[in-house]
Each structure stands twice: as C-alpha cells, then as structure tokens.
Design an enzyme around this catalytic site. Structure first.
Site, PDB file in Angstrom:
ATOM      1  N   GLY A  41     -34.801   1.519  -8.772  1.00  0.00           N
ATOM      2  CA  GLY A  41     -36.058   2.028  -8.218  1.00  0.00           C
ATOM      3  C   GLY A  41     -35.769   3.103  -7.185  1.00  0.00           C
ATOM      4  O   GLY A  41     -34.790   3.859  -7.287  1.00  0.00           O
ATOM      5  N   SER A  42     -36.574   3.113  -6.130  1.00  0.00           N
ATOM      6  CA  SER A  42     -36.484   4.202  -5.152  1.00  0.00           C
ATOM      7  C   SER A  42     -35.196   4.184  -4.345  1.00  0.00           C
ATOM      8  O   SER A  42     -34.880   5.169  -3.675  1.00  0.00           O
ATOM      9  CB  SER A  42     -37.681   4.141  -4.210  1.00  0.00           C
ATOM     10  N   THR A  43     -34.457   3.078  -4.388  1.00  0.00           N
ATOM     11  CA  THR A  43     -33.189   3.088  -3.651  1.00  0.00           C
ATOM     12  C   THR A  43     -32.219   4.082  -4.266  1.00  0.00           C
ATOM     13  O   THR A  43     -31.210   4.426  -3.675  1.00  0.00           O
ATOM     14  CB  THR A  43     -32.540   1.689  -3.633  1.00  0.00           C
ATOM     15  N   PHE A  44     -32.557   4.565  -5.464  1.00  0.00           N
ATOM     16  CA  PHE A  44     -31.719   5.543  -6.167  1.00  0.00           C
ATOM     17  C   PHE A  44     -31.962   6.959  -5.656  1.00  0.00           C
ATOM     18  O   PHE A  44     -31.220   7.870  -5.971  1.00  0.00           O
ATOM     19  CB  PHE A  44     -32.031   5.441  -7.673  1.00  0.00           C
TER      20      PHE A  44
END
Lengths: 628, 381
Positions: A320-323
């Site tokens: 998700g957005s941690t990427f």
C-alpha cells in the site's frame, strides 16, 4: 580244535580292534585339527566377534544448548522432567503395584492398560514409563511410599521448556520427536526420547544447540541386559545461543497486537538487530514438545488467523502507501521530478479510458513531494510512477530490500514480489501495461512485501543509506555460528546503497511530516514526548477490487464487510525522528486503515523501544548526526 | 595273555575287589570332577543348581558301577537277550505313551525317575550283539544269513529311536552295532554293500526326519545362512571356541557362556564353555583324558579270553568314544547338532548312569578276563 577256532577269532578281533583304534585315532586327530583351526588359526576373528557380541555402545544424549535474549534472559531451557517407571521383574505383581501407584498420583485406567500392554512386549528388566512430567509433590509422594512400591522408580530426564511460551513461539520455534524423514543416520536421532528443532531458531541452529552425544560402553548379555559399564564419555553439551530479541519488548508487542491477526517487526536501523518479531495469534511451543493431541493440531491448522504462520517473515502483503517512499526516492534519483515540482490532484487520474482514483474524494489539489507523502496523495504517485516506468521503481525497491528473501535466520522467510516488465513477461507471458505501473506506484497490484522487508526498507531509508540486513543471532567473532544463506557478521559493516543523502533527507522529511505536521495522515498517532518523536508512513492494502458500480453506489465502510474482505492496515515508522535509531513495521490483517489501526500500535511500540534502550540519549559512536 | 591260576574258578569278592582297575576309576573321577567345575562355572560360579546334583548322581553311579563290576560276565551273557528285549519293549512303550520332552518322545516317566529307553538300548544292544557273535564261529560269520540277524537287531531299535525322533542316538546305535559286526569278523565287502544300500535309502531316511532335524542338517551345512535362527547355536559355539584361543579366557571368565550367548552350556555345549575358558590347551587335555579311557578300554578288551567279553568290552569302549567324538564334532561345527551330550561332563542323569554302568561292565570284563565261556554261554570244560 575249539581252542584253534577261538584263537582264529581272537586274531581277527585283535587285528580289527587295532584297525578300529587307528580309525578312532584319525577321528581324534580331526577333532584336534578342528580345534587348532578354530582356536589358533581363526582365533583373532572370533575374538572380534565375541567382543561385538558382548559390548554395546549406548548413546548419552547431550543437554540441548540454552537460548537467551540480548540481555541474557533464558528463553529456551532444559527442565528436569521426572517420570515414574516400573520394572516388571522387580515389581512381581504389576497390576497391584499400579493400583497402589494410582492412589498416589493421577493414573487413569487407560494409562494402566497401556503400561500392561507395553510390558508384555518388552523384556522383564526394561523400565516402562508410567507417567511423565510429574510435579514435585507427585515425586515426593511416590518416594515416601517407595517401600510399598517394589519395582517403581523415579527417573530424571531433561525436556525443553520455553518460559515465555507464546511470546516467542515463532522466533524460537519448538522441538519435537524426530520424524522418519529427518533421520540422517546419526544414531542420536534414533533415541526414543530425543527431540529435534522443528522450527525457528531451534531448527536453524539445531546443529549447534544439539551438542555432541556421549557414549557409554556397556557389557550386555544375549538378552540385551546391561551387565556393567566398561567406559563412559560424557560428550559435549549443546552451545548457548544469544538472540537479538529484547524479550520484554517482544512481550509488549505481542500484547499490543492482542487478538488481531497481525505482525510487528522492530529493528535497530544501524546494525540490523531484530529487537522484536511478533506474529499473532501465537501458539504454545511447549505443547509440541509434550506432543499435540490430534484435536489440538486440528485446531491449530484450521484456524483462519494462522497461528502457526510467522506472518512477520512469511506473510506477504501489498505494501500500500508504505511503498510511496520507494517511488519518491526512485523519482528523485532518476530526476523525473524535483522536490518542489507540483502535481495537481483532482481526486483521480485518467489514463486512456481508465480512471485511477485518489483515496481522497475530491482530490488534494497541488502537491509537491513533501505534501504528497504527508497526505499520501495517490495521484501524485500515479504521476511520478508513470514518469518513471515500472522498471526504475522495481530497481529502487530491490535496492531497499524488497522483492527478494533477505537471508534471515529463520526458516520460512518469503521473498515477496516486486513486479517489472521482465517479471510479468516471465511469469505470465504478457507485456506490461502502463496502468499497472500506476497501481504499483501506490503499492498495490502485483506488489507483495513481508513485514520484515518493510522494516528493512524503512531502516535503509533512515539510517543514512546503508544497506543494512536484519539478523536474529548475536555472534561473536570466531564463534563459528555460520549458517549457509544467513547474513554475515554485522561488524563487517554493511555497504552503502549509493543513494544521494539529500534525496534520502527529503523522503525522511516527508515521513516526519506524516506524523508531526497537522494534516499528516498519522498526525493523531504522533509521539509528543520531546526527544522521542517518530516519523512514519501509513498504508492501507486493499484486499478486494472495488468495482465501478460499487464506487458509484458508495463504497462500503470497512467495518461493514466480513473480516476476510476488510483492508489490511500497515505502518512503517522510525524514531527518534532527528536521529533515527529504531524502525518498525506493522501489519494488521483486515484491520482497516493504516492511520487508524496500525499507526497507534507503531507509536506505542516505538515509545516502549526507546524507553527500554539502555543507551538512550547518548550519541552513538561513529555515526554522523543526521538532520531531522 | 596270562593263563592265570584261577582261570575258570569262581573268585571271591575280595579277589574281585583287588582286581578292580583303580587307574580307570581315577581317570573317570578326574573327568567327572572337570565336569563339576564346568557346571559350577555354567551357573556363574554357583554350586547350585547343577554341580551339586551332578556330584550326588556321580556318587550314586560310582557305587552302582562297582556293584556291576563285581557281577560275573556270564550273568550278563545269560541275560543279554532278555535285557535287549526289555529295552526294545521300553522303546515301543515310549513310542506309544512316552512323554514329550525336548520336542521328541524320549522319556518314560516312572513317577520318581524318568528314564530314557534309548540310553539303556545303547548298552543292551552291545550286550546282545556280543552274546550273538560269541555263539557264532569264525567260519560261520562268513555266511550271509548269519549277518542278517544282527543287522535286524541293530535296525529295530535304531528305527524306533529315529522315529522318536532322536537322530544322534539312532546314529550311535548304528555305528556301535556296525563296529561290533566289524570286530566279530564280518567280511569287509558286506559293510561296503550295506553302506551302499544305506546311501541308496538316504532319501527315505530324509523323508522320515522331522522338519527341525532337516533344518539342523541344512543349517550345519551353512550356518551363516541363518544366523539368528537355527544357525545361531553353531555360530555362537564357534565364536566361543575361537575367542578362547590357545589358553582360554580363564575359569569363570568365558564371556560367550556367561553372557548367555552360548545355548545349553550346561548340557550339549559344555565342551564349548570349557574350550572358551581353558583354550585349546584345556580342550586338548580333556580329549587326551578321554583317549586314555578309550585306551584302557582297548587294553581290557584285548586281554579278555572270551569272545563275549572282548566284544562287550570293546563295544562299550566304542560307544564311549562315539559319545565324546560326536559331541565335540557337533559343537565345533564338524557335524550337525544332534543332541549327544559330552560323556561324564554334561549335566544329565540318565547318561551319567548308563555310562557308569557301562564302565562297571567294562571293569567286570577286566575282573573276569580269564574266564573261558563256551559257545552256549556255559563254562568250557
């Protein structure tokens, strides 16, 4: 005449008697020749055979090495295991003896029958185990009544015990009886009571923990009864192994994750020490040593939350957005955007005839990199991912430790997936679509990572660009604790990733803004205590695809969905924000949003981690002070 | 040969006692004492349960031997057929009603004592054959019909014993009987003929054997084939013998015997234990003692004046020789295991008793060596 005739008979008799005597002499000669052959010519061979008959070598199992945590707290120890045995030839009336024994200790009827059955199959002098794991009270009750219990004895063995039980089950693994396929020809493994490491540290370092068996040479008779001991070699006990885990922190993490199906990893960003590696729900490793009942086993493997699975290293989730830090860093390094260049977010992005939505309906407006990270604006990252192309995103992801197994010290580590053109061609035989680049740019689609990889990624982002690798075993130089595939000794140092310090600083500032600037997606989960502030990034991984029809009808709230279809909540973070020392990665399966669910857990863990640091506040020698 | 003064006169008991062959008695006592020592060792250094009982039996048997030695050989000659018939009848009885012991019908239980008719038959057959050939002149032994009768006398008990089934004893009866025929002067070609017929009959005899006997013969031919089954005894016996070496492991030190790898060490395999503990030196020494006893037997038989006494004396000597020769050949792996004990040493009552009785007869032959006996069994004029 009569005399003549008799004399003739006597003559014949004498002659034949001498012939017979000669034949007998020949036979005696044959006997002596045979004795000479057996007792002189072949004596050596038969002496060896007689010794083989007589001498039996018994193995003495070595005590298994202890496992301790970074502060020396014992995590896996050998406990004395008292068992009561009965010897048939000394007991005389076995059923009566068992009857008396049953009045002293708990001995179900079924167990008595088993003992009697086993006794029939074994020789009279072989001790049969009646009950294991006696309490101290049981032992003393039996000992006090010893005169009434002929043939009954208490034997002491060692059995593995994990004082922290579930807390460290996934890290330490467990020991259990050796299975058929694990036999290597080492006779130690064939001992009936021997236990072998089946998972975790117990399995990976089994060879070191096991030690070397001693031997006892005993003289046995033809029935196998031991007559006396001829010599004894005590063998070498198993080696002690120290792991990097902080047990109290680990316990805190396990408790904080609670009943969720979740995982948390806490790393030292500089040396790769794994301080906590939590995965819930856990299981009781001591049950494996004692032997699981089929029902217990059935419950463990049918549980949909996978208690046996170490999610921290083998759970693969869309990041998700941690990427987004990966994409941001790749974009800066590739020069496709400057930190201040803005992208306009109207709430969606059109590519061909497909519309890609931002998580925020109505959009974020103009976003630079700082704000893109702070607000986790999807459109900003669609745009820079599109500019980069998937292969440059993938290359950066791999430099940060994603998409490949890291060579961690535990079994079952998974590699995740970082898609690229070549990957898709090879895997599916299809060419890459640009839309997939956009999806990958927000950590969705094909991208899969493990919590451990996310923690390593975070460490590499905040530690000054060092390609740190995680490890679980504390090694001393020359201790020989080498496991093929495992990471090298940290003191050799990790290489630099060769990424511009300025670019890393920009990304790190974005992560700080997420937490510490009002409007950041995880502002509510910030650490207020001075000197302990954290940076981080939330993530929410969609488990199911949202159709256009559904989007028009109004997306269902996560809480209204069945557990299995809810989003995964993710978070990566580090602290302290100005001089990063620790990082963590959290995933709560089907937990909902990263900011609401995962970020508060990360905050609590990082506070606890910093509080527990014995060196807190003191500068770390040799590390450049970093700008926050 | 001395033509003594009392050639055909009755001797007094005192005279007879003076004539006793004391050297032979000492030899027997020495061999039996070795036996006691081995039984003591077989019980791991205990007099119980075997050594003491064997000593009691020996004492009883010794007295019986001396009593028998005093009896005039003419008495035995007169009753020899009767004794043979009684023994034969007992063999039939044991066939019909005998208890099963050791997997074969061998014993008759008389309540207080159990007897083994086949052991009695060993002596009875020699008596009967000696009696028969005493009455047959040298020239008459050439007639085929004259040989038929003794062949039947041997065959009848041999077949009965074989049927029990006791291969070893049947073999001993046949061999001892054949030796007597040979000594009596039966032409050599007849032995060859009978031997040929015997070989031809081998398949029939093989058919009469029980499965376990056949197995023993086959195992004997290749003991390694079956190291944990029937070949186990032979293998372990040879290991014990071989590991004893030249001087042995020492008294009570035999590992094979004391750790019970050796089967039946107090009976059939006692020689193995002796050879393990005292080595080849001890084993050869025992064989030497046996040979000395046999030489005494030959000397006694050769000095006897009557054909009956000669044949009886040498027949008993041959019987004794067969005993130890077969036993030793068996435990050293030269022969199949057939269950013949080591004479005077193996634990066992009937064998001890019949052996001492036969030595009593042998001494009787010596004491009455100068008696001349007519063909009909009466005194010569």
């Amino acid at each position: 005449m009569l005399k003549d005739r008799d004399q003739e008979r006597q003559r014949v008799f004498t002659r034949r008697a001498l012939l017979l005597g000669g034949a007998q002499l020949g036979m005696v000669g044959a006997l002596l020749g045979r004795l000479y052959y057996l007792q002189v010519v072949e004596a050596d061979r038969y002496t060896v055979l007689a010794e083989d008959n007589r001498i039996n070598i018994r193995l003495l199992p070595p005590p298994r090495g202890e496992i301790v945590d970074r502060f020396g707290v014992p995590l896996a120890i050998n406990e004395k295991n008292y068992r009561v045995v009965v010897v048939r030839e000394q007991a005389r009336d076995v059923p009566a003896t068992l009857e008396r024994l049953g009045r002293l200790i708990d001995l179900p009827e079924r167990e008595m029958r088993r003992v009697l059955r086993e006794m029939k199959r074994k020789r009279a002098f072989v001790p049969i185990t009646v009950r294991e794991n006696l309490t101290w009270e049981d032992v003393s009750r039996v000992e006090v009544n010893a005169p009434d219990l002929p043939g009954v004895a208490i034997e002491v063995g060692l059995s593995r015990f994990y004082p922290y039980g579930e807390t460290l089950a996934h890290v330490l693994g467990y020991v259990a009886a050796v299975s058929e396929s694990e036999l290597t020809g080492d006779p130690l493994l064939e001992l009936p009571d021997f236990r072998i490491g089946k998972n975790g540290v117990e399995r990976v370092y089994d060879e070191y923990l096991r030690g070397k068996a001693g031997t006892s040479q005993v003289e046995v008779n033809a029935l196998g009864r031991v007559i006396r001991e001829l010599s004894r070699d005590e063998g070498t006990p198993g080696r002690r192994i120290e792991i990097t885990i902080d047990t109290e922190l680990q316990r805190f993490a396990m408790e904080r994750l609670g009943a969720e199906s979740a995982a948390a990893v806490i790393l030292d960003v500089h040396n790769g020490d794994v301080l906590a590696l939590a995965s819930t729900p856990g299981f009781d490793p001591n049950a494996f040593n004692r032997g699981l009942t089929p029902k217990e086993w059935e419950e463990l493997i049918s549980n949909e939350r996978g208690p046996l699975n170490n999610k921290a290293i083998s759970g693969q989730y869309a990041p998700g957005s941690t990427f987004k830090m990966v994409v941001a860093l790749a974009a800066l390094e590739a020069g496709v955007i400057t930190p201040k260049q803005r992208v306009f977010c109207p709430g969606h992005m059109e590519l061909g005839d497909t519309r890609f939505h931002c998580w925020k309906k109505g959009g974020h407006g103009h976003m630079d990199m700082h704000d893109g990270l702070k607000h986790s604006c999807d459109v900003y990252f669609y745009e820079i991912a599109k500019r980069l192309g998937i292969d440059r995103v993938a290359a950066m992801a791999e430099r940060l430790g994603l998409g490949k197994v890291l060579g961690f010290d535990l079994p079952g580590e998974r590699g995740g997936i970082i898609p690229s053109r070549a990957w898709k061609q090879g895997r599916m035989g299809k060419s890459w679509h640009q839309g997939e680049t956009l999806i990958a740019g927000i950590g969705q689609g094909y991208v899969l990572t493990t919590p451990l990889q996310l923690a390593v990624m975070t460490a590499r982002l905040v530690n000054g660009g060092i390609a740190v690798n995680p490890h679980l075993i504390r090694r001393q130089p020359g201790d020989g604790l080498g496991v093929p595939g495992a990471n090298l000794v940290p003191e050799l140092g990790f290489p630099s990733m060769g990424i511009s310090a300025e670019h890393l600083r920009i990304v790190r500032e974005g992560m700080s803004a997420v937490m510490n600037e009002p409007g950041g997606t995880a502002y509510r989960a910030r650490i207020a205590e001075a000197g302990m502030e954290m940076g981080g990034k939330t993530g929410t991984a969609q488990v199911r695809r949202i159709s256009m029809a559904e989007r028009l009808a109004g997306v269902k709230k996560n809480e209204d969905l069945p557990w299995k279809y809810r989003d995964h909540a993710l978070f990566v973070g580090y602290a302290p924000v100005d001089q990063p020392r620790y990082c963590c990665a959290i995933i709560v399966e089907h937990g909902g949003g990263g900011s609401a669910v995962a970020a508060p857990i990360a905050r609590d863990l990082l506070i606890e981690t910093q509080k527990r640091d014995p060196m807190r506040g003191r500068p770390i020698a040799g590390l450049p002070r970093q700008e926050g | 040969m001395s033509f003594g003064a009392f050639s055909n006169r009755e001797m007094t008991l005192g005279q007879k006692l003076l004539q006793l062959n004391w050297m032979l008695i000492i030899l027997l006592a020495v061999v039996c004492s070795i036996g006691f020592a081995m039984l003591y060792s077989a019980a791991n250094g205990n007099w119980e349960p075997w050594a003491v009982r064997q000593m009691v039996r020996f004492s009883g048997a010794l007295v019986l031997m001396l009593v028998i030695a005093m009896v005039d050989v003419r008495f035995w000659m007169r009753w020899s057929y009767a004794i043979y018939l009684v023994a034969l009848a007992l063999l039939v009885v044991v066939e019909v009603a005998g208890d099963i012991g050791m997997g074969a019908q061998r014993w008759i239980d008389f309540g207080i004592i159990q007897i083994q008719p086949s052991e009695i038959m060993k002596v009875a057959l020699i008596l009967a054959l000696a009696r028969y050939f005493h009455g047959v002149g040298h020239e008459e032994t050439g007639r085929p019909m004259m040989v038929l009768m003794p062949v039947l006398m041997i065959a009848a008990p041999a077949l009965l014993v074989l049927k029990q089934p006791d291969l070893g004893t049947a073999g001993m009866l046949i061999m001892a009987g054949t030796a007597l025929l040979f000594l009596a002067g039966v032409r050599l070609w007849k032995f060859l003929l009978v031997g040929g017929i015997g070989l031809a009959c081998f398949p029939i005899a093989w058919g009469m054997l029980r499965e376990y006997q056949r197995q023993r013969v086959l195992t004997f031919l290749n003991p390694e084939n079956d190291p944990l089954g029937a070949g186990y005894h032979i293998m372990q016996s040879q290991i014990a013998l071989g590991s004893g070496g030249l001087f042995g492991k020492g008294f009570l030190q035999g590992t094979q015997s004391h750790l019970q790898f050796l089967p039946e060490k107090q009976t059939d395999f006692i020689f193995t234990m002796l050879a393990e503990e005292f080595g080849m030196v001890g084993a050869s020494g025992l064989i030497g003692l046996y040979v000395l006893i046999v030489i005494y037997g030959f000397a006694i038989a050769l000095r006897a004046r009557s054909q009956f006494a000669r044949l009886l004396g040498l027949g008993l000597t041959v019987n004794f020789f067969l005993y130890f020769c077969i036993n030793i050949a068996m435990v050293t792996g030269l022969m199949p295991v057939v269950g013949i004990p080591l004479p005077l040493i193996s634990y066992g009552g009937t064998a001890m008793l019949t052996l001492m009785m036969s030595f009593g007869l042998l001494m009787g032959v010596y004491i009455h060596r100068d008696l001349r006996i007519g063909r009909g069994g009466l005194d010569e004029d």
